[in-house]
Design a protein around this motif. Structure first.
Motif, PDB file in Angstrom:
ATOM      1  N   UNK A  64       4.372   0.172   4.486  1.00  0.00           N
ATOM      2  CA  UNK A  64       5.232  -0.433   3.229  1.00  0.00           C
ATOM      3  C   UNK A  64       6.395  -1.134   3.521  1.00  0.00           C
ATOM      4  N   UNK A  65       6.761  -1.481   4.849  1.00  0.00           N
ATOM      5  CA  UNK A  65       7.774  -2.538   5.201  1.00  0.00           C
ATOM      6  C   UNK A  65       7.271  -3.743   5.416  1.00  0.00           C
ATOM      7  N   UNK A  66       5.941  -4.180   5.124  1.00  0.00           N
ATOM      8  CA  UNK A  66       5.413  -5.332   5.318  1.00  0.00           C
ATOM      9  C   UNK A  66       5.069  -5.719   4.021  1.00  0.00           C
ATOM     10  N   UNK A  67       4.956  -6.802   3.527  1.00  0.00           N
ATOM     11  CA  UNK A  67       4.420  -7.452   2.420  1.00  0.00           C
ATOM     12  C   UNK A  67       2.910  -7.626   2.335  1.00  0.00           C
ATOM     13  N   UNK A  68       1.945  -7.391   3.422  1.00  0.00           N
ATOM     14  CA  UNK A  68       0.708  -7.256   3.462  1.00  0.00           C
ATOM     15  C   UNK A  68       0.392  -5.815   3.928  1.00  0.00           C
ATOM     16  N   UNK A  69       1.249  -4.941   3.710  1.00  0.00           N
ATOM     17  CA  UNK A  69       0.698  -3.590   4.446  1.00  0.00           C
ATOM     18  C   UNK A  69       0.450  -2.706   3.362  1.00  0.00           C
TER      19      UNK A  69
ATOM     20  N   UNK B 101       5.841 -11.374  -3.905  1.00  0.00           N
ATOM     21  CA  UNK B 101       4.439 -11.819  -3.785  1.00  0.00           C
ATOM     22  C   UNK B 101       4.177 -12.431  -2.676  1.00  0.00           C
ATOM     23  N   UNK B 102       2.865 -12.194  -1.889  1.00  0.00           N
ATOM     24  CA  UNK B 102       2.627 -13.177  -0.752  1.00  0.00           C
ATOM     25  C   UNK B 102       1.587 -14.246  -0.901  1.00  0.00           C
ATOM     26  N   UNK B 103       1.662 -14.514  -2.046  1.00  0.00           N
ATOM     27  CA  UNK B 103       0.059 -15.296  -2.500  1.00  0.00           C
ATOM     28  C   UNK B 103       0.090 -16.814  -1.611  1.00  0.00           C
TER      29      UNK B 103
END
Length: 582
Positions: free
Chosen positions: A47-52, A61-63
């Protein structure tokens, strides 16, 4: 996601600037190892990562970042690149919306009431669509990965407009202009189009018509089975009016058949599915689909009769008079006057015209229905007249109908569904035809009509009509207005209609002769053709410069003939008659 419009826009711009700087860096082996290690850490960061896994709903968002990572890792580690791309396709702020969904899939408006407000949501959805397009373009040669990317895109893209844009982009990738089409990618574009249809079926979207037409075009590229599929499952994808007017009609068009190069068996298969779709739509929505259903079922008598019965059943309580008149006109055009007459009767029952509705749009339909009944015969006209008098209370409309019905006897008109001749509808040239319907009545002696030497006949030199003709009785005594002589004069087709009863080429003499014929009313051989107006010609205009024309639809046009008016002005100038010039 930071709160406030300015902060959100600045965050997006700074991210794009940072990624543009990173793209300018040449990635060697050592840098690629760093990227691989960082990508692996981000995927396992929780949960601490944008891709986790299990990230917060308000996470940024990480798009855009994932698109950079995917393009960088694709040539070195495809599995890791696809893992990053598929994980970044998420948009939690839209997926965690069960508690704010208003039942119409209008999630975007509901988000505006949440805090912090996502002012740049449209921009973020565009970046999500770009990432999905990049993944699909890279996976078009690998069917397994293409299917995985397609499933993720359908799951996480919640905007119908962005999903439609993605489908169009994939369609362009699958159908390059200078190479054969790529069927796996084309099937992916078709699946995305189906998803768009399901998302917009019950919601308002101003691009809905464009979406439907594009799906039909995409299905044509995929093949016949795709066309059959959308016709069989039309109720999941289209509204009834869309299925008949835009889907089935386009599929059964001649251009589509030429494009598909189908054989007879395949064409019949498509036609059967189209007729079945048309009948189902007509049953569900007869107001909007009945006419299209009849058109699609023309070549199948059983299906055509079924569609006609659907219209008859719905005429009493669902369809209005305008819709029934349109279908009745179609029936007459196709050569079914009896069916057109029945529909016209039903339409007249649903029509109400008050005394002051002299410009009602249904007036043309009323004239057409009465003309159709008049052409079919006396019994049909007798059935139409009570409905006309009960539902139409406008004196102008009723007088026009009366005048038209008295031009010829009932049953003498054309009922072949083609346009009826209107050349003499407003001309006294038809008086000769009425005179010829005398039947067994004793005719006046031929010698009762004699011409003076200065009134040459059509066989004389020059064929110039004289100034005076004289009518005499059998004993030789002059009688200017002998009715028997008037009958014979009216039958002389060699004389223009406005000169057949004239002694001085004057309107008064014509009127008196007309009155002599009118005195024989009532008589079945002489219908009541209204007061004299001295109109002549195809357009109904008089011989003077002010003309009144009765058009085929029932409208009257009054205009000034500039040619005659100009000649009279010129003549007045030459003669010095200033009153004429004014």
């Amino acid at each position: 996601m930071p709160s406030g419009l300015y902060a959100q826009e600045k965050a997006c711009k700074q991210e794009e600037k940072l990624l543009s700087r990173l793209q300018a860096v040449d990635l060697d082996t050592s840098l690629m190892e760093v990227l691989r290690r960082q990508a692996d850490l981000l995927l396992k960061g929780g949960s601490s990562s944008g891709l986790g896994d299990g990230i917060h709903a308000e996470s940024y968002p990480m798009h855009t970042f994932a698109k950079f990572m995917f393009n960088s890792l694709l040539t070195y580690d495809q599995n890791l690149a696809y893992c990053v791309g598929l994980r970044a396709m998420r948009l939690p702020v839209l997926e965690d919306t069960e508690d704010i969904d208003d039942g119409t899939n209008n999630i975007g408006s509901a988000l505006l009431s949440r805090f912090p407000r996502w002012f740049i949501l449209g921009h973020i959805e565009g970046q999500q669509c770009e990432l999905a397009c990049t993944l699909l373009a890279a996976a078009k040669e690998d069917i397994g990965r293409l299917k995985a990317v397609l499933d993720v895109a359908q799951k996480h893209i919640h905007s119908s407009s962005q999903l439609f844009k993605l489908a169009q982009d994939v369609f362009k990738i699958a159908t390059p202009p200078d190479s054969p089409k790529h069927m796996p990618a084309l099937n992916a574009a078709f699946e995305l189009g189906l998803q768009v249809m399901r998302m917009t079926l019950m919601t308002m979207n101003w691009r809905r018509r464009e979406m439907v037409r594009w799906l039909v075009t995409c299905a044509m590229e995929v093949g016949i089975q795709a066309l059959v599929s959308i016709m069989q499952n039309w109720f999941q994808l289209f509204q009834p009016i869309e299925a008949t007017s835009m889907v089935a009609t386009n599929i059964m068009s001649h251009s589509t058949m030429m494009q598909l190069s189908v054989n007879f068996r395949q064409q019949e298969e498509l036609a059967n599915h189209a007729r079945k779709l048309a009948l189902q739509c007509a049953t569900k929505d007869p107001q909007n689909c009945a006419l299209c259903a009849l058109t699609l079922c023309e070549k199948d008598p059983v299906a055509f009769e079924t569609a006609y019965q659907i219209v008859i059943d719905a005429a009493a309580h669902i369809m209005n008079s305008s819709q029934l008149f349109n279908i009745a006109r179609y029936m007459e055009h196709r050569g079914y006057p009896i069916r057109a007459y029945k529909l016209a009767l039903l339409a007249m029952k649903n029509l109400k015209l008050s005394y002051n509705h002299d410009t009602h749009p249904a007036i043309n339909d009323i004239h057409w229905a009465c003309a159709l009944s008049h052409n079919l015969g006396k019994n049909e006209l007798s059935n139409m007249i009570p409905l006309l008098t009960d539902n139409v209370h406008c004196a102008t409309v009723l007088s026009d109908v009366l005048r038209r019905c008295t031009l010829t006897a009932p049953g003498l008109g054309s009922t072949d569904g083609k346009r009826r001749a209107i050349k003499h509808l407003t001309s006294y040239a038809l008086m000769s035809q009425w005179m010829m319907q005398l039947g067994n009545r004793p005719k006046a002696p031929v010698e009762g009509y004699v011409s003076q030497p200065n009134f040459p006949t059509k066989h004389s030199a020059g064929n110039v009509y004289g100034r005076r003709s004289r009518m005499v009785n059998s004993d030789g005594a002059p009688s200017p207005y002998n009715p028997d002589a008037a009958q014979l004069a009216a039958m002389d087709e060699s004389i223009p209609p406005h000169l057949r009863f004239s002694t001085n080429n004057g309107y008064d003499d014509f009127h008196k002769s007309y009155q002599q014929v009118s005195q024989q009313f009532p008589n079945k051989h002489f219908p009541v053709f209204g007061p004299p107006k001295l109109r002549h010609g195809r357009a109904g205009g008089s011989w003077r410069h002010v003309k009144e024309g009765l058009q085929a639809g029932g409208r009257r046009i009054v205009f000034v003939d500039a040619t005659i008016y100009g000649l009279e002005r010129k003549k007045g100038m030459e003669q010095g008659n200033w009153a004429v010039m004014r």
